[in-house]
Enzyme design. Structure first.
Site, PDB file in Angstrom:
ATOM      1  N   CYS A   1       0.834  -1.206   0.000  1.00  8.09           N
ATOM      2  CA  CYS A   1       0.000   0.000   0.000  1.00  8.09           C
ATOM      3  C   CYS A   1       0.867   1.254   0.000  1.00  8.09           C
ATOM      4  CB  CYS A   1      -0.919   0.008   1.206  1.00  8.09           C
ATOM      5  SG  CYS A   1      -0.018   0.123   2.742  1.00  8.09           S
TER       6      CYS A   1
ATOM      7  N   GLU B   1      -5.550   2.110  -8.928  1.00  7.77           N
ATOM      8  CA  GLU B   1      -4.522   1.441  -8.129  1.00  7.77           C
ATOM      9  C   GLU B   1      -4.262   0.082  -8.774  1.00  7.77           C
ATOM     10  OE1 GLU B   1      -5.518  -0.175  -4.219  1.00  7.77           O
ATOM     11  OE2 GLU B   1      -3.484   0.233  -3.529  1.00  7.77           O
TER      12      GLU B   1
END
Ligand code: NAD
Length: 499
Positions: A283, A384
């Site tokens: 992340c 993402e």
């Protein structure tokens, strides 16, 4: 032979032979190595009942006992961290050295939690009013707390939360990712070995059914969630609707800004490490590099030349980068590469050529990929990807670069590379992101600070571990007491004024 991976409830493995199961893969080989049991609502109810009972006595245990438990757990984990790293690599695919790094970052939170007697101190004001009136504050555990974690850090993310939750006197129900569930069961066994009473830490495997049962359960006081933004938003909305305290950490699109005065070798090394470490499944991975002109050509060259030396293969063979977590995910990221070319980005290094992989043909391989001339309307930039794909976006000035970072819906991590202290200071002040690196590409805070993003990267008010973690897993109480002089001036129905 596939292993059956069962739940862990009341200090023992808890099978659910008739229930649904999910496949667990070795991503470097591409075969199913385990079948994980997927909990239904009844199983979640059983786990919560066990945890509720355990929490009622665990909260009464002394701070010294809880601190000693954490010290014992810390020693066991430090001594046996290679075992855990091997389990992570076998089900996640990240290389062993990276898996060990993950365990080490989790250990730091355990070490922080060893200080729980200090962390739970309240305040005391003696003599706030005549007659021996004192006021003091205490922090108490919440009861049963739920942790729902993602696949990409099967040990570290649970350890962001459970050491503090347990040390603060709560019981825990952990629902790890069903993609790599074994690390959590290993941690549960180790906590038992360290002396944790049965029922204080429970692992319930599962998918949406288990998550929804946790969200609906009135016996769960709080939820720490980490995962993609869509699910984080859902967990936050549902959890708070059912009256729980929720912190939900979501997805990310981390930008690294390189100013023209930066050390370009340092920046190129950092971009490669942060872009392709753990196959980009972090992340805090850097996925968008904003090169402030006129250095873009030179920086792209230096990054591309470094990428040639990255060894991709089975994480157990001393490679630099492993496979992606599932075939589906690998195919999804590869499709982004295909679409990026179609959208007009320049493909500088194509990771779809996997002829020299040091691993099994069946593994979920995609090598590091570099795009240049990416624009903000391309899916490469807007989504993402969570894979080893680095996109270079060119900007004309610091202000343009900053505007890009701040316009992004995510706000997890960001970094600036520069030798200009003034520019760095402006950036740390002006950027709308929760974790900022200055000449540091992955600015993951130490355990005694808190980890968390802004905007669509975190829903809720508190970040993970550090002071925020203690705050999240406890609630405050303020006591006003009078012991010396029992008289308070007789009957007086007015609101008391302290004299
Ligand atoms: P995910 O959202 O698919 O899964 C996370 C958890 O939610 C898992 O336990 C999963 O079983 C559960 N889940 C999945 N679908 C669900 C649904 N429809 N309803 C209810 N629960 C559901 O995330 P992932 O793929 O496991 O992890 C990768 C994501 O996590 C990335 O977006 C990454 O950025 C994010 N992440 C964020 C942080 C952070 O600190 N912000 C840290 C690690 C990972």
């Amino acid at each position: 032979m596939t292993e059956r991976i069962t739940h862990w409830i009341a200090g023992a493995s808890h099978g659910q032979p008739a229930g649904r199961t999910g496949d667990v893969y070795d991503p470097a080989v591409g075969t199913v190595t385990g079948r994980v049991e997927l909990a239904d609502a009844a199983l979640v109810n059983t786990a919560v009942a066990v945890a509720t009972k355990a929490a009622s006595t665990w909260r009464l245990s002394s701070l010294s006992r809880r601190a000693k438990l954490m010290f014992a757990f810390r020693e066991l984990l430090a001594a046996r961290k290679e075992e855990l790293a091997a389990i992570i690599t076998a089900e996640h695919g990240k290389v062993l050295s990276d898996a060990l790094g993950e365990v080490t970052r989790g250990l730091e939170v355990v070490e922080f939690a060893c200080g729980i007697p200090h962390l739970m101190k309240g305040g005391y004001s003696a003599g706030v009013s005549a007659g021996g009136v004192d006021v003091f504050s205490i922090r108490q555990p919440l009861g049963v707390v739920g942790i729902i974690s993602p696949f990409n850090f099967p040990a570290m993310v649970p350890m962001w939360f459970f050491p503090l939750a347990i040390a603060a006197g709560n019981a825990v129900l952990l629902k790890p990712s069903e993609k790599n569930p074994s690390a959590s069961v290993w941690l549960a066994q180790l906590l038992s070995e360290a002396g944790l009473p049965d029922g204080v830490f429970n692992v319930v495997h599962g998918d949406k059914v288990a998550v929804d049962s946790i969200l609906q359960h009135p016996g769960i006081a709080a939820i720490s969630f980490v995962g993609s933004t869509t699910i984080a938003r859902y967990v936050y909305a549902e959890g708070t609707r059912t009256g729980k305290r929720v912190q939900a950490l979501g997805g990310a699109k981390n930008h690294m800004v390189v100013l023209p005065d930066a050390d370009l070798d340092l920046a190129a090394d950092a971009a490669v490490n942060a872009g392709f470490g753990s196959a980009g499944e972090r992340c805090m991975a850097i996925s968008a590099l904003i090169a402030v002109e006129p250095i873009a050509d030179e920086l792209v060259n230096r990054i591309a030349s470094r990428m040639a030396s990255i060894k991709v293969g089975d994480g157990r063979r001393g490679c630099d980068m492993g496979p992606l977590v599932t075939r589906t995910h690998r195919d999804k990221v590869a499709a982004y590469v295909h679409d990026g070319v179609a959208e007009g980005a320049t493909l500088v290094v194509d990771g779809r050529n996997i002829s020299d992989i040091d691993g099994d043909d069946g593994g979920f391989w995609l090598k590091p990929t570099l795009f240049d001339h990416v624009t903000t309307d391309m899916q490469l930039y807007t989504d993402e990807l969570f894979g080893p794909v680095l996109s270079v976006v060119r900007a004309d000035s610091y202000d343009d670069a900053l505007a890009l970072v701040n316009a992004n819906p995510y706000g997890n991590g960001t970094a600036i590379f520069t030798n200009d202290g003034g520019a760095a200071r402006r950036f740390q002040d002006e950027v709308q992101v929760g974790m900022v690196g200055i000449n540091v590409p992955i600015p993951v805070p130490m355990a005694y600070y808190s980890f968390g993003g802004w905007k669509a990267s975190l829903f809720g008010d508190t970040h993970a571990h550090g002071a925020d973690g203690v705050q999240f897993f406890t609630r405050g109480k303020v006591v006003t007491s009078r012991w010396l002089d029992p008289s308070h001036g007789g009957l007086n129905l007015g609101f008391p004024e302290h004299g």
